[in-house]
Design a protein around this motif. Structure first.
Motif, short mmCIF file in Angstrom:
data_model
loop_
_atom_site.label_atom_id
_atom_site.label_comp_id
_atom_site.label_asym_id
_atom_site.label_seq_id
_atom_site.Cartn_x
_atom_site.Cartn_y
_atom_site.Cartn_z
N LEU A 92 0.83 -1.21 0.00
CA LEU A 92 0.00 0.00 0.00
C LEU A 92 0.86 1.26 0.00
CD1 LEU A 92 -2.83 -1.14 2.43
CD2 LEU A 92 -2.91 -0.97 -0.05
N VAL A 93 1.88 1.27 0.86
CA VAL A 93 2.72 2.48 0.90
C VAL A 93 3.53 2.58 -0.39
CG1 VAL A 93 4.71 1.52 2.18
CG2 VAL A 93 4.19 3.92 2.38
N THR A 94 3.90 1.44 -0.96
CA THR A 94 4.62 1.49 -2.25
C THR A 94 3.72 2.09 -3.33
OG1 THR A 94 5.90 -0.47 -1.63
CG2 THR A 94 5.87 0.11 -3.97
N SER A 95 2.44 1.70 -3.32
CA SER A 95 1.51 2.27 -4.30
C SER A 95 1.35 3.78 -4.08
CB SER A 95 0.13 1.61 -4.19
OG SER A 95 0.26 0.24 -4.33
N ASP A 96 1.28 4.18 -2.81
CA ASP A 96 1.09 5.61 -2.50
C ASP A 96 2.28 6.45 -2.97
OD1 ASP A 96 -1.36 5.26 -1.38
OD2 ASP A 96 -0.67 5.31 0.69
N VAL A 97 3.49 5.95 -2.73
CA VAL A 97 4.69 6.77 -3.03
C VAL A 97 5.14 6.57 -4.48
CG1 VAL A 97 7.10 7.21 -2.41
CG2 VAL A 97 5.44 6.63 -0.62
N THR A 98 5.35 5.31 -4.85
CA THR A 98 5.95 5.00 -6.16
C THR A 98 4.93 5.16 -7.29
OG1 THR A 98 7.42 3.47 -5.00
CG2 THR A 98 7.23 3.18 -7.39
N GLY A 99 3.64 4.96 -6.96
CA GLY A 99 2.59 5.12 -7.96
C GLY A 99 1.93 6.50 -7.86
N LYS A 100 1.11 6.68 -6.82
CA LYS A 100 0.34 7.92 -6.72
C LYS A 100 1.23 9.14 -6.53
CE LYS A 100 -3.47 9.64 -4.14
NZ LYS A 100 -3.93 9.53 -2.76
N TYR A 123 10.53 14.75 -15.91
CA TYR A 123 11.13 13.42 -16.13
C TYR A 123 10.57 12.45 -15.09
CZ TYR A 123 14.31 9.50 -16.12
OH TYR A 123 14.81 8.22 -16.18
N GLN A 124 10.08 11.30 -15.54
CA GLN A 124 9.62 10.26 -14.62
C GLN A 124 10.58 9.07 -14.67
OE1 GLN A 124 7.92 9.70 -12.14
NE2 GLN A 124 7.89 7.47 -12.10
N ALA A 125 11.00 8.63 -13.46
CA ALA A 125 11.93 7.50 -13.35
C ALA A 125 11.17 6.18 -13.44
CB ALA A 125 12.69 7.59 -12.03
N SER A 126 10.91 5.74 -14.66
CA SER A 126 10.26 4.45 -14.85
C SER A 126 11.32 3.34 -14.86
CB SER A 126 9.44 4.46 -16.14
OG SER A 126 8.36 5.36 -15.99
N SER A 127 10.84 2.10 -14.96
CA SER A 127 11.76 0.99 -14.66
C SER A 127 11.54 -0.23 -15.54
CB SER A 127 11.54 0.58 -13.19
OG SER A 127 12.09 -0.68 -12.93
N SER A 128 12.62 -0.94 -15.80
CA SER A 128 12.55 -2.22 -16.51
C SER A 128 11.71 -3.24 -15.75
CB SER A 128 13.95 -2.78 -16.72
OG SER A 128 14.64 -2.84 -15.48
N GLU A 129 11.52 -3.00 -14.44
CA GLU A 129 10.69 -3.90 -13.64
C GLU A 129 9.26 -3.93 -14.18
OE1 GLU A 129 10.54 -6.59 -10.37
OE2 GLU A 129 12.21 -5.68 -11.44
N MET A 130 8.87 -2.94 -14.97
CA MET A 130 7.54 -2.92 -15.60
C MET A 130 7.40 -4.05 -16.61
SD MET A 130 6.81 1.16 -16.13
CE MET A 130 7.79 1.30 -17.61
N PHE A 131 8.52 -4.52 -17.18
CA PHE A 131 8.45 -5.60 -18.19
C PHE A 131 8.20 -6.96 -17.53
CE2 PHE A 131 11.27 -2.52 -20.52
CZ PHE A 131 10.31 -2.14 -21.42
N GLY A 158 2.67 5.07 -12.82
CA GLY A 158 3.39 6.34 -13.01
C GLY A 158 3.77 6.57 -14.47
N HIS A 159 4.15 5.48 -15.14
CA HIS A 159 4.55 5.55 -16.55
C HIS A 159 3.36 6.00 -17.41
CE1 HIS A 159 6.37 4.28 -20.34
NE2 HIS A 159 5.38 3.43 -20.56
N TYR A 160 2.22 5.33 -17.23
CA TYR A 160 1.07 5.69 -18.06
C TYR A 160 0.51 7.07 -17.68
CZ TYR A 160 0.93 1.24 -20.50
OH TYR A 160 1.24 0.18 -21.29
N MET A 161 0.62 7.46 -16.43
CA MET A 161 0.17 8.79 -16.04
C MET A 161 1.04 9.86 -16.73
SD MET A 161 -2.40 9.78 -14.56
CE MET A 161 -3.23 8.72 -13.41
N THR A 162 2.32 9.58 -16.81
CA THR A 162 3.23 10.53 -17.49
C THR A 162 2.84 10.66 -18.96
OG1 THR A 162 4.99 9.90 -15.95
CG2 THR A 162 5.67 11.01 -17.99
N ILE A 163 2.59 9.52 -19.60
CA ILE A 163 2.18 9.55 -21.01
C ILE A 163 0.84 10.28 -21.15
CG2 ILE A 163 1.42 8.09 -22.95
CD1 ILE A 163 3.44 5.97 -21.93
N ASN A 164 -0.06 10.01 -20.21
CA ASN A 164 -1.38 10.62 -20.28
C ASN A 164 -1.30 12.14 -20.13
OD1 ASN A 164 -4.08 11.43 -18.54
ND2 ASN A 164 -4.42 10.11 -20.30
N TYR A 165 -0.45 12.63 -19.25
CA TYR A 165 -0.33 14.09 -19.09
C TYR A 165 0.29 14.71 -20.35
CZ TYR A 165 -2.15 14.96 -14.45
OH TYR A 165 -3.00 15.14 -13.39
#
Ligand code: NDP
Ligand code: GDR
Length: 328
Positions: A92-100, A123-131, A158-165
């Protein structure tokens, strides 16, 4: 003089990026959280010219305040709970910080910038962990995302929010899909630093062995100093975009051990490495290898440090650090 605001200033990448931007003549502001952050002194010592502002990615008003003081031309959102293993126990805290937290930061930038949205590049720090469970080898910007950890899921948000903005508001917002990058400043919880510290201590007689998890996982490991240069290059482009930043090579944990132990003269490390399920993950990312062609062609980015040089640099640093700490 251009101005930049960096979140995650106390982390590995925040420190390298501040050094890079200061050398280029930027005024650099860093967001630091907590009332008595233990890394405050480290930042002061390594990058004394960075101006520190108090704030937290989960506290929207603190982000607005930081933007009003820094008046940045560029915002680098590096702050995150970044340890994948931790994210299962703290989803939950990971979603709050790393996502929201990404949404908080980019929305704060949008409101701060007002009518002239392009005056602040993001700039958003996205990650290969998304793959995660990789759907294509090597992975590129268009590869389907299939995250395998709460951390990975939060990064996808976070990645898709960056693209969306970028698409919704025309913001200059870029997502850097960075593969693992390491350095002597890497936190000791990550496998490369855990190994380099242990190898140094074993060779100095300060530790008997090291306990790890999955030795067969493979990562595309580069040097953090090279990767922050790619971040900066993304924000110098005429428009925001997404870029994979990687070396294009993959190595297993076993190869990491081979090089690190060989550097201190130990060829057969089998008896020095133990395994414990404690360090295994509920869902593993088995094979990461990135295709950095777009970053090379559009940004003119190339990595300077290869894998053996990176590992030996880290072991050398830990030998010096452990000798100094233990008077050897
Ligand atoms: P680190 O773990 O070294 O640094 C993370 C930073 O985030 C720290 O400064 C930490 O501050 C800060 N932070 C944590 N929680 C909050 C919060 N609630 N509000 C504000 N800041 C917070 O990570 P790296 O430097 O290695 O990575 C930088 C970014 O790049 C991260 O987003 C990471 O997920 C991402 N990334 C990293 C890769 C890598 O291989 N290094 C690869 C791909 C992506 P504090 O010191 O106070 O805890
Ligand atoms: P990762 O890095 O999860 O890729 O995330 P980490 O170094 O933690 O793990 C890499 C691989 O090593 C295996 N492993 C171990 N890992 C740790 N930490 N400790 C061990 O004892 C151990 N034994 C084996 C893991 O299973 C894994 O396969 C890093 C972070 O910086 C993220 O924030 C970033 O997004 C990604 O890299 C790209």
């Amino acid at each position: 003089m251009p101005s930049a605001l960096i979140t995650g200033i106390t982390g590995q990448d925040g420190l390298y990026l501040s050094e890079l931007l200061l050398a280029k003549g930027y005024e650099v502001y860093g967001l630091i959280r907590g009332q008595n952050n233990p890394k405050y002194e480290l930042v002061r010592e390594l990058v004394p010219d960075v101006k520190l502002l108090t704030g937290d990615l989960t506290d929207f008003s603190s982000l607005i305040r930081a933007l009003e003081v820094a008046k940045p031309d560029e915002v680098y959102n590096l702050g995150a709970i970044s340890f994948v293993a931790y994210s299962w126990e703290n989803a939950l805290v990971t979603s709050d910080v790393t996502g929201k937290g990404v949404l908080n930061m980019i929305e704060a930038v949008r409101l701060y910038a007002g009518d002239d949205l392009n005056q602040v590049k993001f700039y958003q720090a996205s990650s290969s962990e998304m793959f995660g469970k990789v759907q294509e080898v090597p992975q590129r910007e268009s590869t389907l995302l299939w995250p395998r950890s709460p951390y990975g899921v939060a990064k996808v948000f976070g990645h898709y929010m960056t693209i969306n903005y970028r698409e919704s508001y025309g913001m200059h917002a870029s997502s850097g899909i960075l593969f693992n990058h390491e350095s002597p400043r890497r936190g000791p919880e990550f496998v490369t630093r855990k190994v380099s510290q242990a190898v140094a201590r074993i060779s100095l007689g300060l530790q008997e062995d090291i306990t790890l998890g999955n030795l067969d996982a493979k990562r595309d490991w580069g040097f953090a100093g090279d990767y922050v240069d790619a971040m900066w290059r993304m924000l110098q482009q005429p428009e925001g975009d997404d870029y994979v930043v990687a070396t294009g090579e993959t190595h297993s944990i076993r190869e990491l051990l081979d090089i690190a132990f060989a550097h201190v003269g130990i060829e057969d490390w089998g008896h020095l490495v133990k395994q414990d399920p404690r360090f295994m993950r509920p869902a593993e990312v088995d094979l990461l290898i990135g295709d950095p062609t777009k970053a090379q062609e559009k940004l003119g980015w190339t990595r300077q440090v290869d894998f053996p040089t990176l590992v030996t640099m880290m072991v050398e640093n830990d030998l010096a650090e452990q000798r100094a700490l233990n008077g050897r």
